[in-house]
Design a protein around this motif. Structure first.
Motif, PDB file in Angstrom:
ATOM      1  N   THR A 153       0.806  -1.228   0.000  1.00 38.87           N
ATOM      2  CA  THR A 153       0.000   0.000   0.000  1.00 38.87           C
ATOM      3  C   THR A 153       0.836   1.275   0.000  1.00 38.87           C
ATOM      4  O   THR A 153       0.524   2.219  -0.745  1.00 38.87           O
ATOM      5  CB  THR A 153      -0.965  -0.005   1.203  1.00 38.87           C
ATOM      6  N   PRO A 154       1.912   1.385   0.813  1.00 40.69           N
ATOM      7  CA  PRO A 154       2.680   2.639   0.818  1.00 40.69           C
ATOM      8  C   PRO A 154       3.286   3.012  -0.529  1.00 40.69           C
ATOM      9  O   PRO A 154       3.671   4.165  -0.734  1.00 40.69           O
ATOM     10  CB  PRO A 154       3.777   2.370   1.864  1.00 40.69           C
ATOM     11  N   PHE A 155       3.370   2.065  -1.456  1.00 44.42           N
ATOM     12  CA  PHE A 155       3.989   2.333  -2.749  1.00 44.42           C
ATOM     13  C   PHE A 155       2.954   2.602  -3.847  1.00 44.42           C
ATOM     14  O   PHE A 155       3.326   2.805  -4.997  1.00 44.42           O
ATOM     15  CB  PHE A 155       4.866   1.144  -3.165  1.00 44.42           C
ATOM     16  N   LEU A 156       1.669   2.602  -3.504  1.00 49.34           N
ATOM     17  CA  LEU A 156       0.616   2.717  -4.512  1.00 49.34           C
ATOM     18  C   LEU A 156      -0.165   4.015  -4.341  1.00 49.34           C
ATOM     19  O   LEU A 156      -0.636   4.324  -3.240  1.00 49.34           O
ATOM     20  CB  LEU A 156      -0.341   1.521  -4.408  1.00 49.34           C
ATOM     21  N   GLY A 169       0.466   7.262  -4.175  1.00 54.65           N
ATOM     22  CA  GLY A 169       0.861   8.213  -3.141  1.00 54.65           C
ATOM     23  C   GLY A 169       0.531   7.764  -1.741  1.00 54.65           C
ATOM     24  O   GLY A 169       0.096   8.570  -0.908  1.00 54.65           O
ATOM     25  N   SER A 170       0.709   6.484  -1.465  1.00 57.05           N
ATOM     26  CA  SER A 170       0.460   5.861  -0.151  1.00 57.05           C
ATOM     27  C   SER A 170      -1.027   5.701   0.164  1.00 57.05           C
ATOM     28  O   SER A 170      -1.371   5.197   1.236  1.00 57.05           O
ATOM     29  CB  SER A 170       1.135   6.650   0.985  1.00 57.05           C
ATOM     30  N   LYS A 171      -1.912   6.118  -0.745  1.00 57.00           N
ATOM     31  CA  LYS A 171      -3.344   5.917  -0.498  1.00 57.00           C
ATOM     32  C   LYS A 171      -3.767   4.488  -0.794  1.00 57.00           C
ATOM     33  O   LYS A 171      -4.806   4.030  -0.312  1.00 57.00           O
ATOM     34  CB  LYS A 171      -4.163   6.900  -1.344  1.00 57.00           C
ATOM     35  N   GLY A 172      -2.981   3.777  -1.590  1.00 54.32           N
ATOM     36  CA  GLY A 172      -3.310   2.403  -1.912  1.00 54.32           C
ATOM     37  C   GLY A 172      -4.372   2.305  -2.993  1.00 54.32           C
ATOM     38  O   GLY A 172      -4.730   3.282  -3.653  1.00 54.32           O
ATOM     39  N   LEU A 230     -10.999  -4.808   2.124  1.00 54.46           N
ATOM     40  CA  LEU A 230     -11.326  -4.154   3.390  1.00 54.46           C
ATOM     41  C   LEU A 230     -12.124  -2.881   3.132  1.00 54.46           C
ATOM     42  O   LEU A 230     -11.960  -2.238   2.094  1.00 54.46           O
ATOM     43  CB  LEU A 230     -10.047  -3.789   4.161  1.00 54.46           C
ATOM     44  N   PRO A 231     -13.005  -2.493   4.070  1.00 57.04           N
ATOM     45  CA  PRO A 231     -13.694  -1.203   3.931  1.00 57.04           C
ATOM     46  C   PRO A 231     -12.758  -0.061   4.293  1.00 57.04           C
ATOM     47  O   PRO A 231     -11.797  -0.241   5.050  1.00 57.04           O
ATOM     48  CB  PRO A 231     -14.849  -1.320   4.939  1.00 57.04           C
ATOM     49  N   VAL A 232     -13.029   1.106   3.748  1.00 56.31           N
ATOM     50  CA  VAL A 232     -12.291   2.309   4.128  1.00 56.31           C
ATOM     51  C   VAL A 232     -12.952   2.889   5.368  1.00 56.31           C
ATOM     52  O   VAL A 232     -14.166   3.114   5.388  1.00 56.31           O
ATOM     53  CB  VAL A 232     -12.276   3.340   2.985  1.00 56.31           C
ATOM     54  N   GLU A 233     -12.167   3.103   6.403  1.00 52.49           N
ATOM     55  CA  GLU A 233     -12.712   3.574   7.672  1.00 52.49           C
ATOM     56  C   GLU A 233     -13.426   4.910   7.488  1.00 52.49           C
ATOM     57  O   GLU A 233     -12.910   5.830   6.864  1.00 52.49           O
ATOM     58  CB  GLU A 233     -11.583   3.720   8.695  1.00 52.49           C
ATOM     59  N   LYS A 249     -11.038  -0.760  -0.024  1.00 51.37           N
ATOM     60  CA  LYS A 249      -9.630  -0.790  -0.424  1.00 51.37           C
ATOM     61  C   LYS A 249      -9.153  -2.223  -0.627  1.00 51.37           C
ATOM     62  O   LYS A 249      -9.592  -3.149   0.056  1.00 51.37           O
ATOM     63  CB  LYS A 249      -8.754  -0.088   0.612  1.00 51.37           C
ATOM     64  N   ALA A 250      -8.261  -2.362  -1.593  1.00 53.41           N
ATOM     65  CA  ALA A 250      -7.628  -3.649  -1.882  1.00 53.41           C
ATOM     66  C   ALA A 250      -6.201  -3.598  -1.347  1.00 53.41           C
ATOM     67  O   ALA A 250      -5.410  -2.755  -1.765  1.00 53.41           O
ATOM     68  CB  ALA A 250      -7.627  -3.917  -3.385  1.00 53.41           C
ATOM     69  N   VAL A 251      -5.899  -4.475  -0.411  1.00 56.05           N
ATOM     70  CA  VAL A 251      -4.566  -4.521   0.190  1.00 56.05           C
ATOM     71  C   VAL A 251      -3.769  -5.633  -0.486  1.00 56.05           C
ATOM     72  O   VAL A 251      -4.117  -6.812  -0.378  1.00 56.05           O
ATOM     73  CB  VAL A 251      -4.653  -4.766   1.713  1.00 56.05           C
TER      74      VAL A 251
END
Length: 482
Positions: free
Chosen positions: A143-146, A148-151, A179-182, A189-191
């Motif tokens: 995720t940190p690499f996608l 701008g870190s938003k994934g 996963l849901p976005v809080e 979001k896809a992790v």
């Protein structure tokens, strides 16, 4: 006469009050019409015959209510076109103020929304690209690499059945978690995580990612994921076996051979192989290029094949042996190969735990009086063996604290509480004795100032200079347990 006049007035108010044969002015549900998402401004959704009703007003964003002669009319407002992007319910209520001949009354109108699967999950990007440093451990989160870190994110604006499940094309490298976005009922979001440790990539990895909602029928959105190795880093990874222990049965009827595979990316044409050991003379090895893999990878992969040199007519074999030549052999012999440990585990913090992230330390004057010379002792373990399990600690550059690289003791180097602001420390634990190629785990803690009235001083009883060391070790052990 006064009582009669009051009764007469009440009857007059009832007669002049807002009335309708089909509309309940106090509370009314529109059971005849369910609104379709996307209706244009001005579309009529309800009409009721009324009497003694001068006007009607509402602060609702989505429906307008008016009185047209003897008709109460409900129409769609412009904002309703964005209803599903702003709301999440299939019913909404609107409070209406009615101006009747006898005065003003207030009522509530309820409107249902038609349940349809109108929207396809929409990814925030058509293509997600990530340039990653290597090596990376198993289950590493990209995720940190996608973006701008938003994934990776996808939105589905339907009011029901809009949960998005992600699916990756079949591959050997990546797996996906949905996963849901809080804080959002419409963002998901896809992790992406690594299936296995990756020491080296043969080239770019490009995969299709699908996001499917739970509507009827379900809708699927698509995006692409491209993972690239960071070419600014010079990779010089030694060959590494996929398996570090082999126990294979050799049977003449089964061909007397088996394959030893190396980790992808660590085997290439420049690698040389050698078989050593007490029984090495009874076995031969050959290197076989994996043609299938070579068609898809920039660098071909290789297998090492170990084969027993049984008697045959091949002129290429200088020595021929049978099983009887091997001391103590039976019809089946066993070959065991041990190789060095692969550094495939990252350090795991034992203290502090993830739940313990805030610690206190007094200012220098109090610390000196109480003879406090350290904040804590950090500890971590590593499942690897030998040098790969040797851990060194360090802190990000900090003017207030430092850490002993081997013991993990964090000690003060200056007074950082003059402004009484907390100090944020990032602790790094690196295996392979701190080598630049070692796996790194990080933990962030916050240190706040401890005031004098917050400090409890324990005075040990029956502790002598001879038993002081043992007593301190016992306290440290208790601290680590908690």
């Amino acid at each position: 006469m006064v009582g009669w006049d009051q009764t007469q007035a009440d009857w007059i108010n009832i007669i002049l009050d807002c009335q309708s044969p089909t509309y309940n002015f106090r509370t009314h549900s529109n059971l005849d019409t369910k609104l379709e998402l996307g209706l244009q401004e001005g579309v009529e959704v309800g009409r009721y015959a009324v009497t003694n009703t001068k006007s009607a007003t509402t602060a609702n964003e989505y429906l307008e209510v008016t009185v047209d002669n003897d008709q109460l009319v409900f129409t769609v407002k412009k904002q309703f076109e964005e209803y599903e992007k702003r709301e999440h319910g299939l019913k909404f209520a609107m409070v209406i103020q009615f101006n009747c001949n006898s005065g003003t009354i207030s009522g509530t109108y309820y409107q249902d929304i038609l349940e349809v699967n109108k929207y396809t999950p929409e990814f925030s990007l058509n293509v997600y690209e990530a340039t990653v440093p290597l090596p990376l451990p198993k289950n590493f989160d990209l995720t940190p690499f996608l973006d701008g870190s938003k994934g990776i994110r996808a939105a589905d604006y339907d009011l029901s059945g809009n949960t998005v499940e992600f699916k990756l094309a079949s591959n050997d490298y990546l797996q996906v978690e949905s996963l849901p976005v809080e804080g959002s009922s419409k963002q998901f979001k896809a992790v992406l995580k690594l299936k296995e440790q990756i020491l080296k990539l043969p080239g770019d990895i490009e995969l299709e990612l699908e996001g499917t909602d739970q509507g009827d029928p379900p809708r699927t959105g698509r995006s692409r994921v491209v993972i690239k190795p960071d070419l600014t880093i010079e990779y010089n990874d030694p060959p590494a076996f996929k398996r570090t222990f082999f126990h294979e049965d050799f049977n003449p009827e089964l061909g007397n051979s088996f394959v030893v595979e190396l980790v992808p990316g660590t085997a290439h044409a420049d690698v040389r192989y050698k078989l050593v050991g007490d029984d090495a003379e009874y076995f031969a090895l050959s290197v076989v290029e994996d043609k299938t893999a070579a068609t898809n990878l920039e660098e071909p992969q290789f297998h090492v094949v170990l084969q027993l040199n049984c008697a045959n007519d091949s002129p290429n074999v200088s020595k021929n042996y049978s099983l009887e030549n091997i001391p103590y052999a039976t019809d089946i012999t066993h070959l065991r190969i041990l190789v060095d440990d692969i550094n495939d585990n990252a350090p795991v913090f034992q203290h502090p735990k993830n739940r313990d992230r805030v610690f206190a330390f007094p200012d220098p004057t109090i610390a000196e009086r109480l003879m406090i010379n350290s904040l804590m002792r950090v500890s971590a373990t590593d499942l690897d063996a030998g040098l790969n399990a040797e851990i060194r600690f360090r802190l990000d550059s900090d003017e207030c604290f430092d850490i002993h690289p081997k013991s993990g003791v964090i000690y003060p180097t200056g007074n950082c509480f003059e402004d009484r602001n907390p100090v944020i420390l990032t602790i790094h634990a690196t295996d392979c004795d701190g080598d630049a190629d070692g796996n790194v785990s990080r933990m962030m803690i916050r240190v706040v100032q401890a005031m004098m009235y917050q400090i409890i001083v324990l005075q040990p009883l029956h502790v002598t200079w001879e038993t002081l060391g043992e007593f301190v070790q016992m306290l440290e052990a208790k601290t680590l347990e908690n």
